[in-house]
Design an enzyme around this catalytic site. Structure first.
Site, PDB file in Angstrom:
ATOM      1  N   GLY A 109       0.672  44.054 -34.506  1.00  0.00           N
ATOM      2  CA  GLY A 109       0.725  43.994 -33.046  1.00  0.00           C
ATOM      3  C   GLY A 109       1.587  42.868 -32.503  1.00  0.00           C
ATOM      4  O   GLY A 109       1.527  42.545 -31.318  1.00  0.00           O
ATOM      5  N   SER A 116       5.585  48.583 -30.519  1.00  0.00           N
ATOM      6  CA  SER A 116       4.735  49.227 -31.528  1.00  0.00           C
ATOM      7  C   SER A 116       3.484  49.860 -30.918  1.00  0.00           C
ATOM      8  O   SER A 116       2.734  50.550 -31.611  1.00  0.00           O
ATOM      9  CB  SER A 116       4.339  48.218 -32.611  1.00  0.00           C
ATOM     10  OG  SER A 116       3.580  47.155 -32.064  1.00  0.00           O
ATOM     11  N   GLY A 176       1.309  40.997 -39.195  1.00  0.00           N
ATOM     12  CA  GLY A 176       1.109  42.065 -40.170  1.00  0.00           C
ATOM     13  C   GLY A 176       2.274  42.156 -41.141  1.00  0.00           C
ATOM     14  O   GLY A 176       3.442  42.025 -40.754  1.00  0.00           O
ATOM     15  N   GLY A 179       5.461  45.145 -40.499  1.00  0.00           N
ATOM     16  CA  GLY A 179       6.591  44.879 -39.612  1.00  0.00           C
ATOM     17  C   GLY A 179       7.324  43.605 -39.955  1.00  0.00           C
ATOM     18  O   GLY A 179       8.548  43.538 -39.886  1.00  0.00           O
ATOM     19  N   ILE A 237       5.868  52.385 -43.358  1.00  0.00           N
ATOM     20  CA  ILE A 237       5.658  51.571 -44.562  1.00  0.00           C
ATOM     21  C   ILE A 237       4.154  51.497 -44.831  1.00  0.00           C
ATOM     22  O   ILE A 237       3.382  51.077 -43.973  1.00  0.00           O
ATOM     23  CB  ILE A 237       6.196  50.137 -44.365  1.00  0.00           C
ATOM     24  CG1 ILE A 237       7.682  50.140 -43.988  1.00  0.00           C
ATOM     25  CG2 ILE A 237       5.933  49.301 -45.625  1.00  0.00           C
ATOM     26  CD1 ILE A 237       8.624  50.589 -45.048  1.00  0.00           C
ATOM     27  N   TYR A 472      12.514  38.923 -33.597  1.00  0.00           N
ATOM     28  CA  TYR A 472      12.277  38.312 -32.288  1.00  0.00           C
ATOM     29  C   TYR A 472      12.737  39.324 -31.238  1.00  0.00           C
ATOM     30  O   TYR A 472      13.662  39.076 -30.464  1.00  0.00           O
ATOM     31  CB  TYR A 472      13.038  36.992 -32.136  1.00  0.00           C
ATOM     32  CG  TYR A 472      12.534  35.885 -33.037  1.00  0.00           C
ATOM     33  CD1 TYR A 472      11.249  35.920 -33.580  1.00  0.00           C
ATOM     34  CD2 TYR A 472      13.339  34.787 -33.347  1.00  0.00           C
ATOM     35  CE1 TYR A 472      10.783  34.906 -34.401  1.00  0.00           C
ATOM     36  CE2 TYR A 472      12.878  33.763 -34.175  1.00  0.00           C
ATOM     37  CZ  TYR A 472      11.600  33.831 -34.702  1.00  0.00           C
ATOM     38  OH  TYR A 472      11.146  32.819 -35.515  1.00  0.00           O
TER      39      TYR A 472
END
Length: 530
Positions: A109, A116, A176, A179, A237, A472
């Site tokens: 997140g 996302s 996470g 990502g 993924i 970023y």
């Protein structure tokens, strides 16, 4: 948390008519999910239908890290599928695609622009947080980590079996792995070991047809693309196989402040000349930030230097005295600790904080924030730094800072085409700009001030293109609407993020997802160019 949920409940004055348009498709989607999963791994408990119940709102908010995107778009968000098994991921991909529903994939997140978990077309969030297993093989110095595991969990698990192994990833423990790694996440080991994607040796991905593939079955071109090109354009993924790297039992860290009045600008100017040339076992981040001055009500800039050295204090002092005496580092500034404890130091936890905090998963969002990025190829002159300070001091009541993260070391030796992550040799450092505010009413002015700071920096950073760091995420560098990918627009943001690697990424996308199912506002378009 309660406040956030009550505010969100008010948002559900939705257009029932608009929701009804997608209802038959949505019912087919739910039916498809149940049909495509087995009773041994039932999916029913993993599905949260988008409504204004506290349970749904908790599910949405738990992994919403930026308050700017706190309110679910009930007109478009249909459900959250919090997958508990690989088959749930496969079913969600196939069923969303066959019913014309967009998919957004969320592992931690931390997407800075909320891509996302936000969209302006009918969509489903595939949440990966339940898929968080980590298996470490000390003898081979390798590990498998699932996409929903956090960096804090990974660091803890590795440390449980070896105090001299680590992984070169970021300093934010709640990010996470899915990502972070796919976007080319980095940390304070990058000058010695490169970034995350330089240490990935296999992966499991669910492709657009719902097939579960590994490096052997996906092929080397797709494996290349997901290492730095962002996983969200190519598939979902599930897990990464990573090489762990060696660290000493004891590392040395320091944190030293220099305000403008203490010569901070001069010390930072010299940092630009030496930070990328230090031995690769030394990483020194410079962090200019607005701080209180010596007089009441006065504000100044303090440059905070954070360092990590893979060795002991004596050796570090010798390096600093020889190369950068201007910092005035003293022995008492240095602390020796284990690598795991150094992750707490970098996250600004107070001394003595138990390492178990690395396993925390906050269930409510942080603050409102906006971030941008730049790459710097030659030192910013002192008058340029002073212009940046002047602009930072104009921010109203916001917290505002910049991070200068040094390059050099192994980053100069890994070819730009080795993975999809292109920002390698020729960079002195990367800048992250960041501002935080506490009231939704301040959003517009805060975004405007951030744009001004970015404009002031323009003469001193990379150009043609003005490079940006994919992790970023910054919607200002170019974007498409949620539901379509205009190639010309995609090339604008794509070249900034991926430079010369964009062409190969578009080619891989055309091969593996020709219909462009996996898309968002900054995804890779499927274009045959090679």
């Amino acid at each position: 948390m309660k406040e956030a949920l009550s505010v969100l409940c008010l948002v559900l004055v939705v257009s029932v008519l608009e929701a009804a348009v997608t209802k038959p498709k949505f019912e087919d989607f739910i039916g498809c999910l149940r049909y495509r999963t087995s009773p041994e791994n039932p999916i029913t408990d993993a599905i949260s239908i988008a409504d204004n119940t506290t349970a749904f709102l908790s599910s949405y908010v738990s992994y919403t890290k930026n308050k700017r995107f706190l309110s679910p778009n009930y007109k478009k968000l249909l459900a959250i599928v919090a997958a508990k098994h690989a088959s749930h991921v496969q079913a969600t991909v196939v069923c969303a695609k066959s019913n014309g529903i967009q998919l957004r994939i969320r592992s931690g997140g931390h997407d800075y622009e909320g891509l996302s978990y936000m969209s302006s077309v009918p969509f489903v969030i595939l949440d990966m947080y339940n898929l968080r297993s980590i298996t470490v093989d000390v003898s081979s110095k390798k590990a498998w980590v699932q996409a929903g595991a956090t960096l804090g969990e990974l660091y803890t698990k590795v440390n449980d079996v070896s105090q001299t192994l680590a992984f070169p990833a970021g300093v934010c423990a709640t990010v996470g792995a899915g990502g972070h790694i796919s976007g080319g996440g980095y940390g304070n080991l990058m000058r010695k070991y490169g970034i995350t994607v330089d240490n990935v040796i296999d992966a499991q991905i669910v492709d657009v047809n719902g097939k579960l593939l590994n490096r052997l079955t996906m092929g080397e071109d797709l494996f290349w693309a997901i290492r730095g090109g962002g996983g969200g354009s190519f598939g979902v993924i599930l897990s990464w196989k990573i090489n762990l790297v060696e660290v000493p039992k004891i590392v040395t860290v320091f944190k030293v402040n220099k305000t403008l009045e203490q010569g901070g600008t001069d010390v930072l100017y010299k940092w630009q000349l030496v930070a990328s040339k230090f031995p690769e076992s030394l990483f020194v981040r410079a962090m200019p930030q607005v701080a209180n001055g010596t007089k009441r009500g006065e504000r100044t800039i303090a440059v905070v230097f954070y360092a990590q050295f893979l060795g002991r204090t004596d050796e570090l002092m010798a390096i600093m005295n020889q190369n950068w005496p201007e910092l005035g580092l003293k022995r008492e500034d240095c602390q020796e600790m284990s690598w795991l404890n150094s992750t707490l130091f970098w996250a600004d936890y107070p001394a003595g904080t138990p390492t178990s905090i690395l396993l925390d998963r906050p269930s409510s969002p942080g603050d409102f924030f906006k971030s941008k990025s730049d790459y710097v190829k030659k030192p910013i002159p002192k008058e340029g730094l002073e212009k940046l300070w002047k602009t930072m001091l104009k921010f109203n009541n916001n917290i505002v800072w910049m991070q200068f993260n040094p390059y050099g070391g192994v980053m100069d030796r890994i070819p730009a085409t080795a993975t999809a992550f292109p920002h390698r040799k020729g960079n002195l450092f990367k800048i992250q700009y960041f501002t935080t505010w506490f009231n939704a009413n301040a959003t517009e002015s805060s975004l405007s001030q951030m744009k001004e700071l970015y404009e002031v920096a323009e003469p001193y950073v990379s150009s043609n293109p003005r490079e940006a760091f994919f992790n970023y995420r910054d919607i200002d560098v170019g974007s498409n609407p949620s539901g379509e990918t205009n190639v010309d627009e995609a090339k604008i943001y794509g070249y900034k993020y991926f430079l010369g690697n964009l062409k190969r990424l578009m080619d891989v996308k055309a091969k593996y997802d020709p219909e462009n199912f996996f898309k968002n506002e900054q995804s890779i378009p499927p274009v045959r160019v090679m």
